[in-house]
Write a protein that holds these residues in place. Structure first.
Motif, PDB file in Angstrom:
ATOM      1  N   UNK A   3       1.647  56.786  19.663  1.00  0.00           N
ATOM      2  CA  UNK A   3       2.693  55.779  19.514  1.00  0.00           C
ATOM      3  C   UNK A   3       2.160  54.429  19.961  1.00  0.00           C
ATOM      4  N   UNK A   4       2.593  53.380  19.253  1.00  0.00           N
ATOM      5  CA  UNK A   4       2.076  52.037  19.480  1.00  0.00           C
ATOM      6  C   UNK A   4       3.230  51.080  19.773  1.00  0.00           C
ATOM      7  N   UNK A   5       3.030  50.223  20.758  1.00  0.00           N
ATOM      8  CA  UNK A   5       3.990  49.178  21.069  1.00  0.00           C
ATOM      9  C   UNK A   5       3.341  47.817  20.970  1.00  0.00           C
ATOM     10  N   UNK A   6       4.153  46.807  20.746  1.00  0.00           N
ATOM     11  CA  UNK A   6       3.692  45.424  20.680  1.00  0.00           C
ATOM     12  C   UNK A   6       4.569  44.575  21.583  1.00  0.00           C
ATOM     13  N   UNK A   7       3.942  43.747  22.410  1.00  0.00           N
ATOM     14  CA  UNK A   7       4.661  42.730  23.178  1.00  0.00           C
ATOM     15  C   UNK A   7       4.019  41.390  22.851  1.00  0.00           C
ATOM     16  N   UNK A   8       4.787  40.472  22.275  1.00  0.00           N
ATOM     17  CA  UNK A   8       4.246  39.151  21.978  1.00  0.00           C
ATOM     18  C   UNK A   8       4.598  38.184  23.109  1.00  0.00           C
ATOM     19  N   UNK A   9       3.797  37.136  23.206  1.00  0.00           N
ATOM     20  CA  UNK A   9       3.953  36.227  24.341  1.00  0.00           C
ATOM     21  C   UNK A   9       3.627  36.924  25.638  1.00  0.00           C
ATOM     22  N   UNK A  10       2.738  37.923  25.563  1.00  0.00           N
ATOM     23  CA  UNK A  10       2.508  38.837  26.686  1.00  0.00           C
ATOM     24  C   UNK A  10       1.621  38.276  27.781  1.00  0.00           C
ATOM     25  N   UNK A  11       1.128  37.057  27.613  1.00  0.00           N
ATOM     26  CA  UNK A  11       0.241  36.501  28.617  1.00  0.00           C
ATOM     27  C   UNK A  11       0.945  35.983  29.854  1.00  0.00           C
ATOM     28  N   UNK A  12       2.270  35.775  29.763  1.00  0.00           N
ATOM     29  CA  UNK A  12       3.012  35.268  30.924  1.00  0.00           C
ATOM     30  C   UNK A  12       4.507  35.415  30.655  1.00  0.00           C
ATOM     31  N   UNK A  15       7.448  37.670  28.137  1.00  0.00           N
ATOM     32  CA  UNK A  15       6.596  38.547  27.337  1.00  0.00           C
ATOM     33  C   UNK A  15       5.750  39.455  28.203  1.00  0.00           C
ATOM     34  N   UNK A  16       5.206  38.904  29.277  1.00  0.00           N
ATOM     35  CA  UNK A  16       4.435  39.723  30.222  1.00  0.00           C
ATOM     36  C   UNK A  16       5.331  40.774  30.871  1.00  0.00           C
ATOM     37  N   UNK A  17       6.522  40.378  31.288  1.00  0.00           N
ATOM     38  CA  UNK A  17       7.444  41.323  31.918  1.00  0.00           C
ATOM     39  C   UNK A  17       7.795  42.461  30.963  1.00  0.00           C
ATOM     40  N   UNK A  18       7.987  42.130  29.686  1.00  0.00           N
ATOM     41  CA  UNK A  18       8.263  43.168  28.694  1.00  0.00           C
ATOM     42  C   UNK A  18       7.075  44.118  28.558  1.00  0.00           C
ATOM     43  N   UNK A  37      -7.163  34.728  27.036  1.00  0.00           N
ATOM     44  CA  UNK A  37      -7.522  35.035  28.419  1.00  0.00           C
ATOM     45  C   UNK A  37      -6.322  35.569  29.191  1.00  0.00           C
ATOM     46  N   UNK A  38      -5.146  34.977  28.964  1.00  0.00           N
ATOM     47  CA  UNK A  38      -3.947  35.441  29.648  1.00  0.00           C
ATOM     48  C   UNK A  38      -3.589  36.860  29.262  1.00  0.00           C
ATOM     49  N   UNK A  39      -3.636  37.159  27.972  1.00  0.00           N
ATOM     50  CA  UNK A  39      -3.335  38.510  27.507  1.00  0.00           C
ATOM     51  C   UNK A  39      -4.361  39.508  28.038  1.00  0.00           C
TER      52      UNK A  39
END
Length: 274
Positions: A3-12, A15-18, A37-39
């Protein structure tokens, strides 16, 4: 099946919290962000912590069609798409009105378009909108609503500017209009995905204590007034938003579809009922 998930804006921020909330719900979690770098830093932290998911950074601007095609190809090669938390977006102080529409509404539609062929029973999407759409009391004519519902049309920006008028060039107005468009888009996408057993909803955060939220509060005194008007008397936390997103994407919310969830500490209730 993986199973695959995607979180966008995940660097901070949200989005990171998700991403952190989803790390124990899927087998592979793609952390999408323009800030590679953030991701990558968030992915390393998650992997070092030993969560269920293997976290993988994926550098991408959500307005990049070719990049989105690569993202969809990567998901398809890994397994079954299970969860999408689309938190990437920009706010009024970050760009001009065109870019706000391009990222917040058109980017949402582009992401959904790229991932639509991967939808299957149990796939769930949550697109981030905003309470600003409610506070602005947007109520478009049928003609304007039809334009908003076709954000991938090549002349979309010209059409929405002509329909709403020159005031839309004010980013403080463009932002709620774009986010209102996201709310409408989620409803339309729910109808498109429903036949295969997949779901789509939107979530509208209130004033949340993130770097982006702090930037907006510093630029707009009205943000402080909204915080003061919030019945809970404070800003929200990214983790509180992520908790709601995690529920919306879970099997426990399997009949939740085509709806916007407002998570604002009660400020819309306080302000709109005056």
């Amino acid at each position: 099946m993986t199973t695959v998930g995607i979180a966008t804006g995940a660097g901070r921020g949200m989005g990171e919290a998700c991403a952190r909330r989803l790390a124990n719900t899927v087998d592979v979690l793609l952390l999408v962000d323009r800030d590679e770098a953030g991701a990558a830093a968030v992915a390393k932290d998650l992997n070092d912590a030993g969560h269920r998911a293997v976290a993988e950074p994926f550098a991408l601007d959500v307005t990049d069609r070719e990049g989105l095609a690569r993202l969809a190809e990567r998901v398809g090669g890994l397994g079954t798409l299970r969860a999408v938390a689309h938190a990437a977006g920009i706010s009024p102080t970050m760009a001009d009105w065109r870019r706000i529409f391009e990222v917040d509404l058109v980017g949402t539609a582009l992401l959904a378009e790229a991932l639509r062929p991967l939808a299957t029973a149990g796939t769930a999407h949550v697109y981030f909108a905003s309470m600003s759409a409610m506070l602005a009391n947007i109520s478009p004519s049928p003609e304007i609503a039809a334009i908003l519902d076709d954000p991938l049309r090549p002349d979309f920006l010209a059409r929405i500017r002509d329909a709403v008028g020159p005031d839309i060039e004010n980013t403080a107005l463009a932002y709620p209009w774009a986010k209102y468009g996201v709310q409408r888009f989620a409803r339309k996408e729910a109808i498109r995905l429903g036949p295969v057993g997949a779901r789509a909803c939107s979530l509208s955060p209130g004033v949340i204590d993130t770097p982006q939220g702090q930037q907006e509060a510093a630029a707009h005194a009205s943000m402080r007034k909204l915080i003061e008007a919030t019945p809970l008397g404070r800003t929200g936390r990214s983790e509180e938003i992520a908790s709601v997103v995690a529920f919306m994407l879970s099997e426990e919310a399997s009949f939740l579809n085509g709806i916007d969830i407002l998570v604002d500490g009660g400020v819309c209730a306080a302000v709109l009922d005056r």
